[in-house]
Design an enzyme around this catalytic site. Sequence first.
Site, PDB file in Angstrom:
ATOM      1  N   ASN A 136       0.863  -1.184   0.000  1.00  9.60           N
ATOM      2  CA  ASN A 136       0.000   0.000   0.000  1.00  9.60           C
ATOM      3  C   ASN A 136       0.902   1.237   0.000  1.00  9.60           C
ATOM      4  O   ASN A 136       1.464   1.593   1.027  1.00  9.60           O
ATOM      5  CB  ASN A 136      -0.905  -0.029   1.245  1.00  9.60           C
ATOM      6  CG  ASN A 136      -1.735   1.232   1.385  1.00  9.60           C
ATOM      7  OD1 ASN A 136      -1.859   2.025   0.450  1.00  9.60           O
ATOM      8  ND2 ASN A 136      -2.328   1.427   2.558  1.00  9.60           N
ATOM      9  N   HIS A 186      -9.518   1.491   5.513  1.00  3.70           N
ATOM     10  CA  HIS A 186      -8.207   1.668   6.153  1.00  3.70           C
ATOM     11  C   HIS A 186      -8.345   2.652   7.319  1.00  3.70           C
ATOM     12  O   HIS A 186      -9.059   3.660   7.206  1.00  3.70           O
ATOM     13  CB  HIS A 186      -7.202   2.187   5.124  1.00  3.70           C
ATOM     14  CG  HIS A 186      -5.792   2.088   5.614  1.00  3.70           C
ATOM     15  ND1 HIS A 186      -5.270   2.972   6.527  1.00  3.70           N
ATOM     16  CD2 HIS A 186      -4.808   1.185   5.341  1.00  3.70           C
ATOM     17  CE1 HIS A 186      -4.006   2.628   6.786  1.00  3.70           C
ATOM     18  NE2 HIS A 186      -3.710   1.545   6.077  1.00  3.70           N
ATOM     19  N   GLU A 208      -5.562  -5.135  11.026  1.00  6.69           N
ATOM     20  CA  GLU A 208      -4.590  -4.053  11.159  1.00  6.69           C
ATOM     21  C   GLU A 208      -4.880  -3.234  12.421  1.00  6.69           C
ATOM     22  O   GLU A 208      -5.648  -2.263  12.364  1.00  6.69           O
ATOM     23  CB  GLU A 208      -4.686  -3.116   9.956  1.00  6.69           C
ATOM     24  CG  GLU A 208      -4.275  -3.726   8.650  1.00  6.69           C
ATOM     25  CD  GLU A 208      -3.633  -2.671   7.745  1.00  6.69           C
ATOM     26  OE1 GLU A 208      -2.521  -2.903   7.309  1.00  6.69           O
ATOM     27  OE2 GLU A 208      -4.251  -1.620   7.523  1.00  6.69           O
ATOM     28  N   SER A 229       3.374  -2.337  10.475  1.00  2.59           N
ATOM     29  CA  SER A 229       4.826  -2.318  10.696  1.00  2.59           C
ATOM     30  C   SER A 229       5.518  -3.645  10.368  1.00  2.59           C
ATOM     31  O   SER A 229       6.457  -4.055  11.049  1.00  2.59           O
ATOM     32  CB  SER A 229       5.132  -1.882  12.132  1.00  2.59           C
ATOM     33  OG  SER A 229       4.691  -0.562  12.328  1.00  2.59           O
TER      34      SER A 229
HETATM   35  C1  PEP Z   1      -0.862   0.102   6.330  1.00  2.00           C
HETATM   36  O1  PEP Z   1      -0.923   1.329   6.202  1.00  2.00           O
HETATM   37  O2  PEP Z   1      -1.796  -0.623   5.973  1.00  2.00           O
HETATM   38  C2  PEP Z   1       0.328  -0.449   6.934  1.00  2.00           C
HETATM   39  C3  PEP Z   1       0.340  -1.697   7.271  1.00  2.00           C
HETATM   40  O3  PEP Z   1       1.384   0.437   7.098  1.00  2.00           O
HETATM   41  P1  PEP Z   1       2.815   0.107   7.750  1.00  2.00           P
HETATM   42  O4  PEP Z   1       3.302  -1.176   7.145  1.00  2.00           O
HETATM   43  O5  PEP Z   1       3.656   1.272   7.402  1.00  2.00           O
HETATM   44  O6  PEP Z   1       2.588  -0.040   9.221  1.00  2.00           O
END
Ligand code: PEP
Length: 258
Positions: free
Chosen positions: A9, A101, A173, A220
């Site tokens: 993403n 999201h 998430e 992350s």
């Molecule tokens: C995201 O925005 O869906 C995401 C997982 O970001 P990051 O990997 O930077 O935590």
Amino acid sequence: MKKSIIIGNWKMNVFPGDGMKIVRKIAKKINKNKKISNLDIVYCPSFLGLADMSKLLNSRLFKNYFLGAQNCFWQDKGNFTGEVSPAWLAKTGCKYVILGHSERMRELRETGEMIQEKIKAVVKNKMTPVVCVGETLDDFAKGINNYVVLDWLIKVLSGVKITSAEEIIIAYEPSWAIGTGRAIRPSHAEYMSKIIKQAMIDIFPLKIVQNNIRIIYGGSVNSKNISSFVAKDLIDGVLIGRASLDPKEFIKMCELII
Ligand code: PEP
């Protein structure tokens, strides 16, 4: 076992022309790996980059690559200034659309009702919704994460129907792990995947859950921790923000999954 998936993403971080260079670099290395067919690789550039990226991914070099959008509207056409039609995304070559999201919930106040309409529109247009769900740090501290996740899934998936030819991806998430560099413990991601799977069994026919729903983790993820997430039976892949911007890091992560 379901096929693994890695979704990059890019958010609003990659200028469209630069995105093509990133994807070419990755394909050059990754395509040499014989096990590449075990993995679906999805890129979600900005809307402005979709048309060019679609042309690129349509070439024979990019067999396992798919195009995703970061959002869409719930109507196919009409007087909706500034919105993007799911029908046109499908025509442009998108196979996946990220919906719900936490950044959009936080910054744009999207609601569960909106996400439900968007999921239905994406399925109607024969694309796969990547439905995000997760608790905040406050929910986690209060110990209400299971409730928050179940409540959200029931809200956004109610009335959604899919056939054996379609798919839904649920991306767990936790918002407190997104973009913070602080991934959660893989055992917690696995536990939450079980909660999500139970919710899916309550909402959809068992056969659909077994064959047409993948549960992935996002927050992350990087090349250092990816293996410990994808090693879990119930985690079918990852959604990656920051670490998907660096081609070397993305190549490493793909190689660690397959
Ligand atoms: C995201 O925005 O869906 C995401 C997982 O970001 P990051 O990997 O930077 O935590």
